[in-house]
Write a protein that holds these residues in place. Structure first.
Motif, PDB file in Angstrom:
ATOM      1  N   ASN A  60      -2.018  -5.006  -0.768  1.00  0.00           N
ATOM      2  CA  ASN A  60      -1.645  -4.354  -2.027  1.00  0.00           C
ATOM      3  C   ASN A  60      -0.344  -4.953  -2.517  1.00  0.00           C
ATOM      4  OD1 ASN A  60      -3.041  -1.874  -0.404  1.00  0.00           O
ATOM      5  ND2 ASN A  60      -3.410  -1.722  -2.601  1.00  0.00           N
ATOM      6  N   PRO A  61      -0.241  -5.261  -3.827  1.00  0.00           N
ATOM      7  CA  PRO A  61       1.047  -5.727  -4.340  1.00  0.00           C
ATOM      8  C   PRO A  61       2.096  -4.613  -4.278  1.00  0.00           C
ATOM      9  CG  PRO A  61      -0.755  -6.112  -5.921  1.00  0.00           C
ATOM     10  CD  PRO A  61      -1.267  -5.190  -4.865  1.00  0.00           C
ATOM     11  N   GLN A  62       3.356  -5.008  -4.364  1.00  0.00           N
ATOM     12  CA  GLN A  62       4.421  -4.028  -4.509  1.00  0.00           C
ATOM     13  C   GLN A  62       4.232  -3.301  -5.847  1.00  0.00           C
ATOM     14  OE1 GLN A  62       7.175  -3.413  -2.415  1.00  0.00           O
ATOM     15  NE2 GLN A  62       6.506  -4.886  -0.878  1.00  0.00           N
ATOM     16  N   VAL A  63       4.575  -2.027  -5.900  1.00  0.00           N
ATOM     17  CA  VAL A  63       4.503  -1.282  -7.157  1.00  0.00           C
ATOM     18  C   VAL A  63       5.520  -1.881  -8.130  1.00  0.00           C
ATOM     19  CG1 VAL A  63       4.794   0.971  -8.259  1.00  0.00           C
ATOM     20  CG2 VAL A  63       3.752   0.812  -5.986  1.00  0.00           C
ATOM     21  N   PRO A  64       5.120  -2.207  -9.357  1.00  0.00           N
ATOM     22  CA  PRO A  64       6.048  -2.846 -10.297  1.00  0.00           C
ATOM     23  C   PRO A  64       7.276  -1.976 -10.576  1.00  0.00           C
ATOM     24  CG  PRO A  64       3.784  -2.942 -11.115  1.00  0.00           C
ATOM     25  CD  PRO A  64       3.779  -2.032  -9.935  1.00  0.00           C
ATOM     26  N   THR A  65       8.424  -2.639 -10.688  1.00  0.00           N
ATOM     27  CA  THR A  65       9.660  -1.944 -11.041  1.00  0.00           C
ATOM     28  C   THR A  65      10.260  -2.481 -12.338  1.00  0.00           C
ATOM     29  OG1 THR A  65      10.956  -3.479  -9.685  1.00  0.00           O
ATOM     30  CG2 THR A  65      10.223  -1.431  -8.639  1.00  0.00           C
ATOM     31  N   THR A  66       9.662  -3.554 -12.873  1.00  0.00           N
ATOM     32  CA  THR A  66      10.101  -4.139 -14.135  1.00  0.00           C
ATOM     33  C   THR A  66       8.874  -4.516 -14.944  1.00  0.00           C
ATOM     34  OG1 THR A  66      10.103  -6.459 -13.428  1.00  0.00           O
ATOM     35  CG2 THR A  66      12.076  -5.138 -12.920  1.00  0.00           C
ATOM     36  N   LEU A  67       9.088  -5.064 -16.124  1.00  0.00           N
ATOM     37  CA  LEU A  67       7.980  -5.509 -16.980  1.00  0.00           C
ATOM     38  C   LEU A  67       7.380  -6.828 -16.509  1.00  0.00           C
ATOM     39  CD1 LEU A  67       9.508  -4.647 -20.462  1.00  0.00           C
ATOM     40  CD2 LEU A  67       7.521  -3.562 -19.412  1.00  0.00           C
ATOM     41  N   ASP A  68       7.899  -7.371 -15.438  1.00  0.00           N
ATOM     42  CA  ASP A  68       7.386  -8.636 -14.906  1.00  0.00           C
ATOM     43  C   ASP A  68       6.158  -8.364 -14.037  1.00  0.00           C
ATOM     44  OD1 ASP A  68       7.188 -11.318 -14.321  1.00  0.00           O
ATOM     45  OD2 ASP A  68       8.656 -11.249 -12.691  1.00  0.00           O
ATOM     46  N   PHE A  69       5.057  -7.949 -14.690  1.00  0.00           N
ATOM     47  CA  PHE A  69       3.842  -7.578 -13.975  1.00  0.00           C
ATOM     48  C   PHE A  69       3.109  -8.828 -13.472  1.00  0.00           C
ATOM     49  CE2 PHE A  69       3.974  -4.157 -17.364  1.00  0.00           C
ATOM     50  CZ  PHE A  69       4.574  -3.215 -16.541  1.00  0.00           C
ATOM     51  N   ALA A  70       2.310  -8.637 -12.427  1.00  0.00           N
ATOM     52  CA  ALA A  70       1.472  -9.716 -11.915  1.00  0.00           C
ATOM     53  C   ALA A  70       0.234  -9.121 -11.283  1.00  0.00           C
ATOM     54  CB  ALA A  70       2.241 -10.553 -10.892  1.00  0.00           C
ATOM     55  N   LEU A  71      -0.875  -9.844 -11.391  1.00  0.00           N
ATOM     56  CA  LEU A  71      -2.089  -9.445 -10.701  1.00  0.00           C
ATOM     57  C   LEU A  71      -1.976  -9.822  -9.226  1.00  0.00           C
ATOM     58  CD1 LEU A  71      -4.764 -10.647 -13.301  1.00  0.00           C
ATOM     59  CD2 LEU A  71      -3.906  -8.318 -12.963  1.00  0.00           C
ATOM     60  N   ALA A  72      -2.845  -9.282  -8.406  1.00  0.00           N
ATOM     61  CA  ALA A  72      -2.877  -9.681  -7.002  1.00  0.00           C
ATOM     62  C   ALA A  72      -3.140 -11.181  -6.920  1.00  0.00           C
ATOM     63  CB  ALA A  72      -3.968  -8.912  -6.258  1.00  0.00           C
ATOM     64  N   PRO A  73      -2.518 -11.875  -5.966  1.00  0.00           N
ATOM     65  CA  PRO A  73      -2.754 -13.315  -5.823  1.00  0.00           C
ATOM     66  C   PRO A  73      -4.224 -13.613  -5.536  1.00  0.00           C
ATOM     67  CG  PRO A  73      -0.884 -12.601  -4.500  1.00  0.00           C
ATOM     68  CD  PRO A  73      -1.566 -11.362  -4.979  1.00  0.00           C
ATOM     69  N   ASP A  74      -4.611 -14.853  -5.747  1.00  0.00           N
ATOM     70  CA  ASP A  74      -5.973 -15.272  -5.447  1.00  0.00           C
ATOM     71  C   ASP A  74      -6.290 -14.948  -3.987  1.00  0.00           C
ATOM     72  OD1 ASP A  74      -8.421 -16.689  -6.354  1.00  0.00           O
ATOM     73  OD2 ASP A  74      -7.864 -18.051  -4.728  1.00  0.00           O
ATOM     74  N   GLN A  75      -7.408 -14.310  -3.760  1.00  0.00           N
ATOM     75  CA  GLN A  75      -7.690 -13.723  -2.450  1.00  0.00           C
ATOM     76  C   GLN A  75      -7.858 -14.765  -1.340  1.00  0.00           C
ATOM     77  OE1 GLN A  75     -10.098  -9.980  -2.117  1.00  0.00           O
ATOM     78  NE2 GLN A  75     -11.615 -11.347  -1.241  1.00  0.00           N
ATOM     79  N   GLN A  76      -8.558 -15.857  -1.617  1.00  0.00           N
ATOM     80  CA  GLN A  76      -8.861 -16.813  -0.548  1.00  0.00           C
ATOM     81  C   GLN A  76      -7.629 -17.499   0.033  1.00  0.00           C
ATOM     82  OE1 GLN A  76     -11.876 -19.689  -1.568  1.00  0.00           O
ATOM     83  NE2 GLN A  76     -12.127 -20.357   0.554  1.00  0.00           N
ATOM     84  N   PRO A  77      -6.739 -18.075  -0.788  1.00  0.00           N
ATOM     85  CA  PRO A  77      -5.542 -18.672  -0.182  1.00  0.00           C
ATOM     86  C   PRO A  77      -4.610 -17.643   0.455  1.00  0.00           C
ATOM     87  CG  PRO A  77      -5.473 -18.842  -2.591  1.00  0.00           C
ATOM     88  CD  PRO A  77      -6.837 -18.384  -2.223  1.00  0.00           C
TER      89      PRO A  77
END
Length: 331
Positions: free
Chosen positions: A180-197
């Motif tokens: 699970n990604p860290q819960v966002p704390t700023t507007l710098d959102f990101a999706l989970a990284p590509d699963q395979q790598p």
């Protein structure tokens, strides 16, 4: 069907080429209760050691009957809270395995060190349960920040114990981890990284540092529900995060959504399209609008009584990028 949405977002149903319909039900996901030995910051169930809600003997008996009566159920997916702590865990495991159904236990790993639960790894192996274990990072600092001090160390010890029993190497003993990604704390959102790598990075680090092996890694997007929603609202990030998810909507994920072939059951026996709708109290209904329970499914003699999945703004979390489900990436 769309449940109330904010006017600044496109209603999820309007993104779809066709209505989100149910397919033949093959997965029964049961939330056994809110009792847990942890209180993780990202938990959409808001489980904790202080919660007392759990399955009753009456509902447990109904679920056992459901498992016995419907061969179309291929997988019984047990979650919580810590499912192992809540009433009905072992009876449901044994009912499902007696009919050769796959059983998934969504384990936080640290439960094995609580008094009275030390035998769980052996029990899992005995019944060949598929273990899906939360390990939101392979670095101690990040895990303990999300889940509590000492959780990483106990998780590593638990994984090593599962490995000793054959998990990760025996073809009958599957061990999958969840990022699970860290819960966002700023507007710098990101999706989970590509699963395979990311899976390869986990395997390399955990193998080199701790001698741990596992089958697959599931990268799961944090949906804005429960404690994640609370933290986002506290920082005035809830609406921007939803807009971010909508901006990454991927229509190719829709046909693979887990809500299409599963029923989600709460500890009271109510039926939902998915675990997220369960937490937001959006019940599944018949085409006539009748709310469903395990008892009503037994009386109807059918699991396939729902036509359309109910949707809400957080559905964008399951359809953003490569998609997200209880089984990880959809694409």
């Amino acid at each position: 069907m769309t449940v109330s949405t904010n006017s600044t977002l496109t209603p999820f149903a309007q993104k779809l080429v066709a209505p989100l319909t149910k397919q033949t039900i093959s997965v029964l996901q049961i939330n056994l209760g809110r009792r847990c030995n942890l209180a993780c910051s990202h938990c959409h169930v808001e489980a904790s050691p202080k919660r007392t809600e759990e399955l009753s003997p009456e509902i447990c008996e109904q679920l056992v009957e459901l498992i016995h009566r419907f061969p179309q159920i291929e997988t019984v997916d047990l979650t919580g809270g810590a499912p192992e702590m809540n009433y009905g865990f072992r009876p449901l495991v044994e009912a499902a395995r007696s009919h050769n159904k796959e059983v998934i236990v969504r384990s936080n790993l640290t439960i094995y060190f609580e008094p009275g639960f030390e035998d769980l790894p052996d029990y899992f192996a005995q019944h060949q349960l598929r273990v899906v274990a939360s390990l939101p990072c392979y670095l101690e600092q990040n895990v303990d920040k999300m889940r509590g001090d000492g959780v990483f160390d106990n998780s590593i010890k638990a994984l090593q114990r599962l490995n000793q029993l054959g998990y990760g190497s025996d073809s009958n003993l599957t061990l999958n981890l969840v990022y699970n990604p860290q819960v966002p704390t700023t507007l710098d959102f990101a999706l989970a990284p590509d699963q395979q790598p990311l899976e390869l990075a986990y395997k390399q680090h955990l193998g080199e540092q701790f001698g741990i092996t596992f089958n697959h890694l599931f990268a799961i997007t944090n949906l804005p529900i429960g404690r994640t929603k609370f933290h986002l609202e506290h920082r005035q990030l809830h609406q921007p995060y939803l807009q971010f998810l909508e901006g990454h909507f991927n229509d190719s994920t829709v046909e693979h959504l887990m809500c299409r072939n599963e029923l989600s059951v709460d500890y009271l026996g109510n039926i939902y399209d998915c675990d997220f709708n369960q937490m937001e109290e959006i019940p599944a209904t018949t085409p006539k609008g009748e709310r469903l329970t395990v008892k009503k499914l037994l009386d109807a003699g059918s699991l396939d009584v729902i036509e359309d999945v109910k949707t809400a703004p957080y559905c964008y979390g399951c359809t953003a990028g490569s998609g997200s489900s209880c089984g990880g990436s959809l694409l």
